[in-house]
Scaffold this active site. Structure first.
Site, PDB file in Angstrom:
ATOM      1  N   ASN A   9       1.104  18.367 -21.282  1.00 60.86           N
ATOM      2  CA  ASN A   9       0.846  17.317 -22.267  1.00 60.86           C
ATOM      3  C   ASN A   9       0.672  17.867 -23.678  1.00 60.86           C
ATOM      4  OD1 ASN A   9       0.725  14.820 -20.621  1.00 60.86           O
ATOM      5  ND2 ASN A   9      -0.939  15.900 -19.601  1.00 60.86           N
ATOM      6  N   ARG A  28      -1.515  21.588 -14.835  1.00 60.97           N
ATOM      7  CA  ARG A  28      -0.517  20.550 -15.097  1.00 60.97           C
ATOM      8  C   ARG A  28      -0.800  19.821 -16.414  1.00 60.97           C
ATOM      9  NH1 ARG A  28       2.029  15.879 -11.038  1.00 60.97           N
ATOM     10  NH2 ARG A  28       3.406  14.997 -12.633  1.00 60.97           N
ATOM     11  N   GLU A  65      -3.015  17.092 -11.565  1.00 65.99           N
ATOM     12  CA  GLU A  65      -3.386  17.358 -12.957  1.00 65.99           C
ATOM     13  C   GLU A  65      -4.869  17.695 -13.104  1.00 65.99           C
ATOM     14  OE1 GLU A  65      -1.099  15.451 -16.335  1.00 65.99           O
ATOM     15  OE2 GLU A  65      -3.087  14.606 -16.687  1.00 65.99           O
ATOM     16  N   ARG A  75       0.810  -1.230   0.000  1.00 67.59           N
ATOM     17  CA  ARG A  75       0.000   0.000   0.000  1.00 67.59           C
ATOM     18  C   ARG A  75       0.840   1.276   0.000  1.00 67.59           C
ATOM     19  NH1 ARG A  75      -2.900  -3.605   3.265  1.00 67.59           N
ATOM     20  NH2 ARG A  75      -4.948  -4.126   2.372  1.00 67.59           N
ATOM     21  N   LYS A 133       4.026  11.147 -11.433  1.00 66.79           N
ATOM     22  CA  LYS A 133       3.140  10.374 -12.301  1.00 66.79           C
ATOM     23  C   LYS A 133       3.811   9.046 -12.634  1.00 66.79           C
ATOM     24  CE  LYS A 133       0.905  12.465 -15.665  1.00 66.79           C
ATOM     25  NZ  LYS A 133       0.571  13.383 -16.776  1.00 66.79           N
ATOM     26  N   LYS A 188       8.911  22.402 -14.462  1.00 71.24           N
ATOM     27  CA  LYS A 188       8.085  21.278 -14.028  1.00 71.24           C
ATOM     28  C   LYS A 188       7.716  21.408 -12.550  1.00 71.24           C
ATOM     29  CE  LYS A 188       6.171  17.147 -14.636  1.00 71.24           C
ATOM     30  NZ  LYS A 188       6.868  15.959 -15.153  1.00 71.24           N
ATOM     31  N   GLU A 225      10.766  17.383 -25.060  1.00 69.16           N
ATOM     32  CA  GLU A 225      10.081  17.848 -23.853  1.00 69.16           C
ATOM     33  C   GLU A 225      10.615  19.195 -23.393  1.00 69.16           C
ATOM     34  OE1 GLU A 225       7.466  16.579 -22.523  1.00 69.16           O
ATOM     35  OE2 GLU A 225       7.374  14.509 -23.206  1.00 69.16           O
ATOM     36  N   HIS A 250       0.818  15.512 -26.632  1.00 63.23           N
ATOM     37  CA  HIS A 250       0.769  14.149 -26.137  1.00 63.23           C
ATOM     38  C   HIS A 250      -0.486  13.391 -26.575  1.00 63.23           C
ATOM     39  CE1 HIS A 250       4.128  15.515 -23.800  1.00 63.23           C
ATOM     40  NE2 HIS A 250       4.232  14.389 -23.123  1.00 63.23           N
ATOM     41  N   HIS A 263       0.396  10.154 -28.174  1.00 65.85           N
ATOM     42  CA  HIS A 263       0.045   8.860 -27.593  1.00 65.85           C
ATOM     43  C   HIS A 263      -0.739   8.016 -28.592  1.00 65.85           C
ATOM     44  CE1 HIS A 263       0.399  10.285 -23.113  1.00 65.85           C
ATOM     45  NE2 HIS A 263       1.574  10.056 -23.680  1.00 65.85           N
ATOM     46  N   HIS A 286       9.078   7.880 -27.188  1.00 64.75           N
ATOM     47  CA  HIS A 286       8.007   8.758 -26.723  1.00 64.75           C
ATOM     48  C   HIS A 286       8.177  10.182 -27.240  1.00 64.75           C
ATOM     49  CE1 HIS A 286       5.035  10.609 -24.156  1.00 64.75           C
ATOM     50  NE2 HIS A 286       5.960  11.346 -23.561  1.00 64.75           N
TER      51      HIS A 286
END
Length: 380
Positions: free
Chosen positions: A253, A249, A245, A129, A151, A235, A193, A256, A260, A273
């Site tokens: 992206n 935030r 996010e 956990r 993330k 960042k 990036e 992205h 993606h 990526h």
């Protein structure tokens, strides 16, 4: 940002005493470095996880540093590549931790690029956990983006990074010397990036990149350290403002959603990526210009800078992407809310963007069609 010894420190400010430092330096090969790294590992045990490409170069070094800091070190080597960012490979991390009988005071240490960092962070989030973890990124992509902000996750055949958690590291330990062994293609991928930060929020950085891209590609140590530090500062500011996010935030992206879709539709491992994001950024800029949200001059500067970074700005002739494939994967994007797709698009002068679902759908489809037509060798 502060500076001590031979490293810079960028602080990620979070609530409830969860702040952590990003160390940006070179070398890290003495007792002091070992003690510094170990100071962020509360318990006795560290599970050091890397991949089979990084392990011959850096595993022994960081195992030694952790031992210098008084830690009992367990190691695990995973296969390299985006195609291995899966639940099946994640299971190996959990198996190792259970086999070694690691308790809740252990710390997972991610040594590698974004794939390793994301998977190790996710494993740390769910093992017993939640246990602590540390990021030691070895690629530009990981240094300037994925290692910072918590993330974590793995890919699913139906979508990239759709299974994961927000789980912040105890620290990020960056040695820019590792970039000297980074393949050229991965170097360029990470620079995509850095360009993103310039486009969405840091016009001065964009100008600097226009003037210094050759130095970055040549791996000039001063230029690289500056670019990494400036990116981490950007960042950190965004994560402080919006850790989970919910709003600002999401602007990180840029490119992205298109990117993606390209990664998923082309098959994981086909594109790095940052390469897919570069094409996605070109698509987002093209769409923004089509809606007259940005001037054509900014569109052209965006293309020029991506190309100067030796990044792709169009799909290859053998790409399997078509309009239906784009729309299928974009509909499953994490930024979809209540069935509505939201995009990050450029709007206004350089350094500004919006995160919105209020855009011209026809402009989006026309942009997709343009890029698909190019890859099919047809003039739109």
């Amino acid at each position: 940002m502060s500076k001590e010894n031979n490293y810079d420190i960028v602080k990620v400010d979070l609530s409830e005493g969860r702040d952590y430092p990003i160390y940006i330096g070179t070398g890290y090969d003495d007792d002091q470095a070992g003690k510094l790294l170990a100071s962020h590992i509360d318990g006795r045990d560290a599970l050091l996880i890397t991949n089979d490409r990084i392990s011959p170069m850096y595993l022994a070094k960081y195992e030694s540093l952790l031992k210098l800091g008084g830690k009992q070190v367990h190691t695990l080597i995973l296969p390299d590549g985006e195609e291995h960012k899966t639940m099946e490979i994640l299971q190996r991390i959990l198996d190792k931790a259970l086999t070694e009988k690691l308790d809740r005071k252990c710390t997972f240490v991610a040594l590698g690029g974004g794939v390793i960092g994301d998977m190790v962070g996710f494993a740390a989030a769910i093992y017993q956990r939640g246990v602590h973890f540390v990021q030691i990124p070895t690629t530009v992509m990981a240094m300037v983006d994925s290692s910072v902000g918590g993330k974590t996750g793995v890919n699913h055949p139906l979508g990239k990074n759709m299974i994961g958690a927000f789980h912040q590291p105890q620290c990020v330990f960056i040695d820019t010397d590792t970039l000297q062994t980074l393949p050229d293609r991965e170097l360029a991928s990470g620079i995509s990036e850095i360009i993103k930060y310039g486009l969405i929020r840091d016009a001065d950085l964009f100008h600097w990149l226009e003037d210094n891209m050759d130095q970055l590609l040549a791996r000039d140590a001063t230029a690289m350290r500056y670019a990494v530090k400036r990116s981490c500062e950007n960042k950190a500011e965004v994560v402080k403002a919006d850790e989970k996010e919910a709003g600002v935030r999401a602007t990180l992206n840029l490119g992205h959603t298109f990117g993606h879709a390209i990664e998923s539709g082309s098959g994981y491992g086909t594109w790095l990526h940052g390469e897919a994001v570069a094409i996605g950024t070109a698509m987002a800029a093209t769409m923004s210009a089509r809606m007259q949200w940005i001037e054509n001059d900014l569109l052209q500067r965006t293309y020029r800078l991506l190309e100067k970074a030796k990044l792709p700005v169009e799909l290859p002739l053998d790409s399997p992407m078509d309009q239906a494939t784009f729309l299928k994967y974009m509909a499953a994007d994490k930024k979809v809310a209540n069935g509505q797709l939201r995009l990050i698009l450029l709007k206004g002068p350089l350094g500004n963007c919006v995160f919105t679902g209020d855009f011209d759908q026809e402009a989006m489809v026309a942009t997709i069609d343009d890029f698909v037509a190019e890859c099919q060798g047809v003039k739109a």
